[in-house]
Design a protein around this motif. Structure first.
Motif, short mmCIF file in Angstrom:
data_model
loop_
_atom_site.label_atom_id
_atom_site.label_comp_id
_atom_site.label_asym_id
_atom_site.label_seq_id
_atom_site.Cartn_x
_atom_site.Cartn_y
_atom_site.Cartn_z
N GLY A 6 23.80 50.05 58.06
CA GLY A 6 24.12 51.47 58.17
C GLY A 6 25.53 51.68 58.70
N ALA A 7 25.91 50.90 59.72
CA ALA A 7 27.27 50.99 60.26
C ALA A 7 28.30 50.57 59.22
N LEU A 8 27.99 49.54 58.45
CA LEU A 8 28.92 49.09 57.42
C LEU A 8 29.06 50.11 56.30
N LEU A 9 27.96 50.80 55.98
CA LEU A 9 28.03 51.82 54.92
C LEU A 9 28.95 52.97 55.32
N ILE A 10 28.96 53.30 56.61
CA ILE A 10 29.80 54.40 57.09
C ILE A 10 31.28 54.05 56.98
N THR A 11 31.59 52.78 57.22
CA THR A 11 33.00 52.38 57.24
C THR A 11 33.51 51.85 55.91
N ALA A 12 32.61 51.46 55.01
CA ALA A 12 33.04 50.88 53.74
C ALA A 12 33.76 51.92 52.88
N GLY A 13 34.68 51.45 52.04
CA GLY A 13 35.39 52.36 51.14
C GLY A 13 34.43 53.05 50.20
N GLY A 14 34.69 54.32 49.91
CA GLY A 14 33.74 55.08 49.13
C GLY A 14 34.15 55.35 47.69
N THR A 15 35.27 54.85 47.26
CA THR A 15 35.72 55.15 45.90
C THR A 15 35.25 54.08 44.93
N ALA A 16 35.05 54.49 43.69
CA ALA A 16 34.66 53.54 42.66
C ALA A 16 35.80 52.56 42.41
N PRO A 17 35.50 51.31 42.15
CA PRO A 17 36.56 50.32 41.93
C PRO A 17 37.35 50.63 40.67
N HIS A 18 38.66 50.44 40.74
CA HIS A 18 39.50 50.66 39.57
C HIS A 18 40.52 49.54 39.37
N GLU A 19 40.79 48.78 40.42
CA GLU A 19 41.72 47.67 40.30
C GLU A 19 40.97 46.40 39.88
N THR A 20 41.66 45.53 39.16
CA THR A 20 41.08 44.27 38.72
C THR A 20 42.04 43.13 39.06
N LEU A 21 41.50 41.94 39.05
CA LEU A 21 42.33 40.76 39.31
C LEU A 21 43.16 40.43 38.08
N SER A 22 44.43 40.14 38.29
CA SER A 22 45.26 39.65 37.20
C SER A 22 44.90 38.20 36.93
N LEU A 23 45.41 37.66 35.83
CA LEU A 23 45.11 36.27 35.51
C LEU A 23 45.61 35.31 36.60
N PRO A 24 46.85 35.45 37.11
CA PRO A 24 47.28 34.57 38.20
C PRO A 24 46.40 34.70 39.44
N GLU A 25 46.00 35.94 39.77
CA GLU A 25 45.14 36.14 40.94
C GLU A 25 43.78 35.48 40.74
N ALA A 26 43.21 35.64 39.54
CA ALA A 26 41.91 35.03 39.26
C ALA A 26 41.99 33.51 39.35
N LEU A 27 43.06 32.94 38.81
CA LEU A 27 43.23 31.49 38.87
C LEU A 27 43.44 31.03 40.32
N ALA A 28 44.18 31.82 41.09
CA ALA A 28 44.39 31.46 42.50
C ALA A 28 43.09 31.52 43.28
N VAL A 29 42.29 32.55 43.01
CA VAL A 29 40.98 32.65 43.67
C VAL A 29 40.10 31.47 43.28
N GLY A 30 40.10 31.11 41.99
CA GLY A 30 39.31 29.98 41.53
C GLY A 30 39.73 28.68 42.18
N ALA A 31 41.05 28.44 42.23
CA ALA A 31 41.55 27.19 42.82
C ALA A 31 41.25 27.13 44.31
N THR A 32 41.43 28.25 45.02
CA THR A 32 41.14 28.28 46.45
C THR A 32 39.67 28.03 46.72
N THR A 33 38.83 28.67 45.91
CA THR A 33 37.38 28.48 46.08
C THR A 33 36.98 27.03 45.86
N MET A 34 37.50 26.41 44.82
CA MET A 34 37.17 25.02 44.55
C MET A 34 37.65 24.10 45.66
N ALA A 35 38.81 24.42 46.24
CA ALA A 35 39.31 23.60 47.35
C ALA A 35 38.41 23.74 48.58
#
Length: 321
Positions: free
Chosen positions: A112-141
């Motif tokens: 309940g406390a997290l719901l009050i503080t969490a962002g309330g807007t619908a998502p509109h931004e997406t990961l670019s290809l370099p960001e997605a690859l960086a996230v993938g590489a970091t996760t695998m590491a």
């Protein structure tokens, strides 16, 4: 209807579906011989009902990711544990224990406390290809580091499982937003690579979860449940422009809510492990758990990789939060 309310409603129904699937799988596992093969399960309607519930929960989770930010949707995956408490107790013909009530109340207050503080807007931004690859590489590491031989392999594999599932949810949100907002061709190189990463991390989370539960269920289950939203929220805050409502001051209720939810999840996880030990002592034996997928189902949980092997709150979308 407000996008936040839609995301919360979809997450609630998704958690209920996952919890119902977990209870159905637990009942089926209790009536199935440990050495029974997969083909025997395929002939049982109860197993297909659980598969359908898991699939429905996964679709609802994906839909929730379209309307709500990761910082809102992923923590709600913990509601799978909360919903499973009364369902599991009723199925087992027992009352909800005091520890389960404490865990449920703390988890609900924290969320309940997290719901009050969490962002309330619908998502509109997406990961670019370099960001997605960086996230993938970091996760695998990170997963490679957690998977190295050493002490407490169960907890380290559980953390790796939760992280990969949370990352899979974050990548799935990029797919969902890109497709529904028509931000590019459906078969673009970026979306194809992101889809491949989602599949890889979903499968990785599934395999890691199964190894995590070999040495016990309570602590690894709590780690999986908590690592998932942490990983997803980190991506949302760092790369997707998600923010907490209220600015810096909102960190106080957010931290308090996180502490309460963490404590509640730990209590619920240990309570489920104790209930499992009472109803089926063989299921808590590491050799039994490691050797029989039907045993793993009883004490497991997961978002995208839930069917059959582990019902998990959360959060990844192809089987899950």
């Amino acid at each position: 209807m407000n996008a936040t309310l839609i995301a919360v409603a979809l997450s609630l129904v998704s958690a209920a579906a996952y919890a119902s699937a977990a209870v159905a799988q637990a009942r089926l596992a209790g009536r199935t011989e440990p050495d029974a093969g997969v083909l025997r399960l395929l002939g049982r309607g109860a197993w297909w009902s659980a598969v359908g519930l898991n699939a429905g929960g996964a679709l609802l989770h994906v839909a929730a990711l379209k309307y709500g930010p990761l910082t809102l949707v992923q923590p709600l995956g913990a509601l799978t544990l909360v919903a499973a408490v009364p369902l599991g107790a009723r199925t087992a013909g027992r009352r909800v224990t005091r520890i389960e009530w404490r865990g449920t109340i703390l988890t609900l207050l924290g969320l309940g406390a997290l719901l009050i503080t969490a962002g309330g807007t619908a998502p509109h931004e997406t990961l670019s290809l370099p960001e997605a690859l960086a996230v993938g590489a970091t996760t695998m590491a990170v997963v490679a580091g957690l998977s190295r031989p050493g002490t407490r392999p169960g907890l380290r594999h559980a953390a790796a499982s939760g992280i990969t599932s949370g990352v899979a949810s974050a990548l799935t949100q990029t797919l969902t937003v890109s497709v529904t907002h028509h931000t590019g061709p459906l078969l673009s190189r970026r979306l194809v690579i992101v889809a491949l990463l989602v599949s890889a991390f979903a499968m990785g989370g599934l395999l890691l979860s199964q190894t995590a539960y070999r040495g016990g269920l309570g602590a690894p289950l709590a780690v999986v449940t908590l690592a998932n939203p942490v990983a997803a929220a980190a991506i949302g805050l760092a790369l997707l422009g998600e923010r907490l409502q209220g600015g810096t001051i909102s960190l106080v209720p957010a931290l308090l809510g996180t502490v309460a939810a963490v404590r509640g999840v730990i209590l619920l996880s240990h309570a489920q492990a104790q209930a499992l030990a009472v109803t089926d002592p063989a299921a808590t034996d590491p050799k039994s758990v490691a050797g029989s997928p039907s045993r793993v189902v009883i004490g497991s949980r997961g978002p995208v990789d839930r069917p059959m092997l582990r019902p998990e709150p959360g959060r990844t979308p192809v089987g899950g939060p």
